[in-house]
Write an enzyme that holds these catalytic residues in place. Structure first.
Site, PDB file in Angstrom:
ATOM      1  N   GLY A  87       3.176  25.398  31.468  1.00  0.00           N
ATOM      2  CA  GLY A  87       2.241  24.746  32.367  1.00  0.00           C
ATOM      3  C   GLY A  87       2.897  24.513  33.710  1.00  0.00           C
ATOM      4  N   MET A 133       7.728  23.546  25.771  1.00  0.00           N
ATOM      5  CA  MET A 133       8.072  22.765  24.587  1.00  0.00           C
ATOM      6  C   MET A 133       9.330  23.237  23.851  1.00  0.00           C
ATOM      7  SD  MET A 133       4.156  22.298  23.133  1.00  0.00           S
ATOM      8  CE  MET A 133       4.574  21.053  21.903  1.00  0.00           C
ATOM      9  N   GLU A 134      10.127  24.145  24.470  1.00  0.00           N
ATOM     10  CA  GLU A 134      11.262  24.693  23.731  1.00  0.00           C
ATOM     11  C   GLU A 134      12.586  24.756  24.508  1.00  0.00           C
ATOM     12  OE1 GLU A 134       7.498  25.783  22.245  1.00  0.00           O
ATOM     13  OE2 GLU A 134       8.343  26.809  23.998  1.00  0.00           O
ATOM     14  N   GLU A 180       3.720  36.020  22.930  1.00  0.00           N
ATOM     15  CA  GLU A 180       4.813  36.016  23.893  1.00  0.00           C
ATOM     16  C   GLU A 180       5.855  37.086  23.583  1.00  0.00           C
ATOM     17  OE1 GLU A 180       4.800  31.288  25.105  1.00  0.00           O
ATOM     18  OE2 GLU A 180       5.884  31.910  23.298  1.00  0.00           O
ATOM     19  N   ASP A 238      -1.321  27.901  32.933  1.00  0.00           N
ATOM     20  CA  ASP A 238      -2.256  26.842  33.317  1.00  0.00           C
ATOM     21  C   ASP A 238      -1.519  25.915  34.262  1.00  0.00           C
ATOM     22  OD1 ASP A 238      -1.248  24.327  31.647  1.00  0.00           O
ATOM     23  OD2 ASP A 238      -1.119  26.074  30.339  1.00  0.00           O
TER      24      ASP A 238
END
Length: 253
Positions: A79, A195-196, A15, A221
């Site tokens: 996602g 997740m962050e 990333e 995704d």
């Protein structure tokens, strides 16, 4: 804005790859690598935080305390939750919400603002919204930007990704469940999950309400069990799309 030192957070090396050459001075603090560099002609400190809310919170605290960053940007993949969006689309967060903090009941889960104490009258409404003037600057900065069509090797068709503004959810869970994807989208009207971001927003809010947090995510995704794309295979491509948007936004944060 541009006179503030910008902290740039990505969870994974893929990333960060398109954000800076990372050739500047490096510091290893708390096991996390930090680099001095530039993005879109703006001075910045880059950090590879690792995945998850605790890692992101540690990285954010160090950017604010050790490096005196006063503006933050996350860049990476996520996602997709909104069925109207497709793989390769980029979501710029107008709000970051932690979906996995709250009260677990017998047959339901009540999401509340992390750290809030409703019993003392504190507002439990979850989420950290982006300030209106900043959101307007971000939209203006992206005017006219057209992303290139997806490579045919991705397997998602020759579609041209779009850029959206919406809510991004955060939790310490990699969502690979169609039922959960539908629930999160219905409950929060959110476009993406990662997740962050929510943890970064929480720490920044504690530090000061004037510290902007901009979250840029490319959908790698669709966060459902039937997704036919491999996360690892598409990660580098998705990170490149996110970085193109990040370079346009960095000067106005």
């Amino acid at each position: 804005m541009a006179n503030r030192l910008l902290g740039v957070i990505s969870a994974l090396p893929e990333e960060l790859a398109h954000l800076s050459d990372l050739s500047g001075e490096q510091s290893l603090i708390g096991g996390l690598p930090f680099w001095r560099g530039r993005i879109a002609d703006r001075d910045a400190v880059f950090v590879e935080s690792g995945a998850g809310k605790v890692n992101a919170a540690i990285a954010t605290t160090l950017l604010l305390d050790r490096f005196d960053c006063r503006a933050l940007m996350l860049c990476g993949v996520a996602g997709g939750l909104d069925p109207a969006l497709g793989v390769g689309d980029v979501v710029v967060g107008i709000g970051n919400t932690q979906h996995d903090y709250g009260v677990l009941k017998e047959d339901s889960f009540l999401t509340i603002q992390p750290g809030s104490r409703p019993s003392l009258g504190e507002d439990p409404t979850p989420g950290y919204p982006l300030a209106g003037p900043l959101a307007a600057r971000l939209r203006e900065a992206l005017t006219g930007l057209v992303l290139e069509p997806l490579p045919e090797t991705v397997g998602a068709g020759r579609r041209t990704p779009a850029i959206h503004f919406g809510t991004i959810l955060t939790g310490d869970i990699f969502v690979n469940s169609e039922r959960t994807r539908q629930r999160l989208h219905a409950e929060f009207k959110a476009q993406a999950v990662e997740m962050e971001g929510g943890a970064v927003a929480q720490v920044a809010h504690r530090w000061g309400a004037d510290i902007p947090v901009v979250n840029v995510r490319c959908l790698s995704d669709l966060a459902g069990a039937e997704s036919h794309l491999d996360f690892r295979a598409f990660l580098a491509v998705a990170a490149r799309y996110a970085s193109q948007v990040a370079h346009r936004l960095a000067p106005v944060i």
